[in-house]
Design an enzyme around this catalytic site. Structure first.
Site, PDB file in Angstrom:
ATOM      1  N   ASP A   1      -0.852 -65.905  -8.382  1.00  0.00           N
ATOM      2  CA  ASP A   1      -0.765 -65.130  -7.143  1.00  0.00           C
ATOM      3  C   ASP A   1       0.289 -64.039  -7.310  1.00  0.00           C
ATOM      4  O   ASP A   1       1.361 -64.270  -7.871  1.00  0.00           O
ATOM      5  CB  ASP A   1      -0.404 -66.065  -5.973  1.00  0.00           C
ATOM      6  CG  ASP A   1      -0.687 -65.439  -4.629  1.00  0.00           C
ATOM      7  OD1 ASP A   1      -1.586 -65.929  -3.919  1.00  0.00           O
ATOM      8  OD2 ASP A   1      -0.001 -64.450  -4.274  1.00  0.00           O
TER       9      ASP A   1
ATOM     10  N   HIS B   1     -11.130 -68.351  -2.412  1.00  0.00           N
ATOM     11  CA  HIS B   1     -10.148 -68.668  -3.464  1.00  0.00           C
ATOM     12  C   HIS B   1      -9.413 -69.946  -3.073  1.00  0.00           C
ATOM     13  O   HIS B   1      -9.178 -70.217  -1.899  1.00  0.00           O
ATOM     14  CB  HIS B   1      -9.164 -67.520  -3.688  1.00  0.00           C
ATOM     15  CG  HIS B   1      -8.536 -67.028  -2.428  1.00  0.00           C
ATOM     16  ND1 HIS B   1      -9.180 -66.181  -1.551  1.00  0.00           N
ATOM     17  CD2 HIS B   1      -7.331 -67.286  -1.875  1.00  0.00           C
ATOM     18  CE1 HIS B   1      -8.402 -65.939  -0.522  1.00  0.00           C
ATOM     19  NE2 HIS B   1      -7.270 -66.600  -0.683  1.00  0.00           N
TER      20      HIS B   1
HETATM   21  P1  5GP Z   1      -5.292 -66.018   1.684  1.00  0.00           P
HETATM   22  O1  5GP Z   1      -4.276 -65.722   2.730  1.00  0.00           O
HETATM   23  O2  5GP Z   1      -6.516 -65.135   1.832  1.00  0.00           O
HETATM   24  O3  5GP Z   1      -5.643 -67.469   1.567  1.00  0.00           O
HETATM   25  O4  5GP Z   1      -4.591 -65.687   0.308  1.00  0.00           O
HETATM   26  C1  5GP Z   1      -4.667 -64.466  -0.348  1.00  0.00           C
HETATM   27  C2  5GP Z   1      -3.709 -64.549  -1.498  1.00  0.00           C
HETATM   28  O5  5GP Z   1      -4.055 -63.561  -2.441  1.00  0.00           O
HETATM   29  C3  5GP Z   1      -2.251 -64.306  -1.100  1.00  0.00           C
HETATM   30  O6  5GP Z   1      -1.456 -65.411  -1.497  1.00  0.00           O
HETATM   31  C4  5GP Z   1      -1.894 -63.022  -1.831  1.00  0.00           C
HETATM   32  O7  5GP Z   1      -0.566 -63.013  -2.289  1.00  0.00           O
HETATM   33  C5  5GP Z   1      -2.883 -63.003  -2.972  1.00  0.00           C
HETATM   34  N1  5GP Z   1      -3.241 -61.667  -3.435  1.00  0.00           N
HETATM   35  C6  5GP Z   1      -3.632 -60.629  -2.668  1.00  0.00           C
HETATM   36  N2  5GP Z   1      -3.905 -59.544  -3.433  1.00  0.00           N
HETATM   37  C7  5GP Z   1      -3.697 -59.935  -4.725  1.00  0.00           C
HETATM   38  C8  5GP Z   1      -3.801 -59.260  -5.973  1.00  0.00           C
HETATM   39  O8  5GP Z   1      -4.153 -58.075  -6.054  1.00  0.00           O
HETATM   40  N3  5GP Z   1      -3.510 -59.975  -7.089  1.00  0.00           N
HETATM   41  C9  5GP Z   1      -3.128 -61.290  -7.025  1.00  0.00           C
HETATM   42  N4  5GP Z   1      -2.852 -61.893  -8.181  1.00  0.00           N
HETATM   43  N5  5GP Z   1      -2.999 -61.944  -5.865  1.00  0.00           N
HETATM   44  C10 5GP Z   1      -3.284 -61.282  -4.720  1.00  0.00           C
END
Ligand code: 5GP
Ligand code: ZN
Length: 138
Positions: free
Chosen positions: A32, A101
């Site tokens: 992440d 994810h």
């Molecule tokens: P959600 O809130 O949708 O469950 O989690 C999204 C996750 O994706 C977050 O923890 C955020 O930090 C991560 N994330 C968002 N954009 C990117 C990116 O461009 N690269 C990576 N490696 N992680 C990302």
């Protein structure tokens, strides 16, 4: 199928760089970009599924099989004491990237991760009725 303008489709297919831990035909495993703790990992299917409601059970099975191996490797190499596995579906549930994810969040004494809810109260009759209704569709 790739969805246009989906950042995780691009990351999963390697069109946008990421710190890749592992990949196979179906998934890319990355760190992440804004980790909740050291080793915060995401497992991303290469095919676009918005969320769990959009995903078929077969890929879900393969996902958790892979998650088991990833979790064990994180524990072995990072010596974490525990791990939260989190998967958000929908804005209300905190999803910010609308491509499925799975989060693997290693836990360490003194870390600042906060995954807690307030325990509620259950009515046994209601639970039984709910169980029979929900169970029918599975
Ligand atoms: P959600 O809130 O949708 O469950 O989690 C999204 C996750 O994706 C977050 O923890 C955020 O930090 C991560 N994330 C968002 N954009 C990117 C990116 O461009 N690269 C990576 N490696 N992680 C990302
Ligand atoms: Zn996507």
């Amino acid at each position: 199928m790739q969805k246009e303008d989906c950042i995780f489709c691009k990351i999963a297919k390697g069109e946008i760089p990421s710190t890749t831990v592992y990949e196979n035909e179906d998934f890319r495993v990355i760190f992440d970009i804004a980790p909740a703790s050291k080793g915060h990992t995401l497992i991303i299917p290469k095919q676009h599924y918005a969320d769990i409601f959009d995903m078929d059970a077969q890929i879900g099975g393969r996902l958790f099989s892979l998650a088991t191996a990833v979790a064990k490797s994180l524990k072995k190499e990072l010596n974490c004491e525990g791990m939260n596995i989190v998967q958000n579906n929908g804005l209300i549930a905190g999803q910010t990237v609308f491509h499925f994810h799975l989060h693997l969040i290693p836990r360490y004494t003194g870390d600042t991760v906060n995954i807690k809810w307030n325990p509620g109260e259950a009515n046994q009759e209601e639970l039984k009725e709910l169980a029979s209704i929900v169970g029918k569709n599975i």
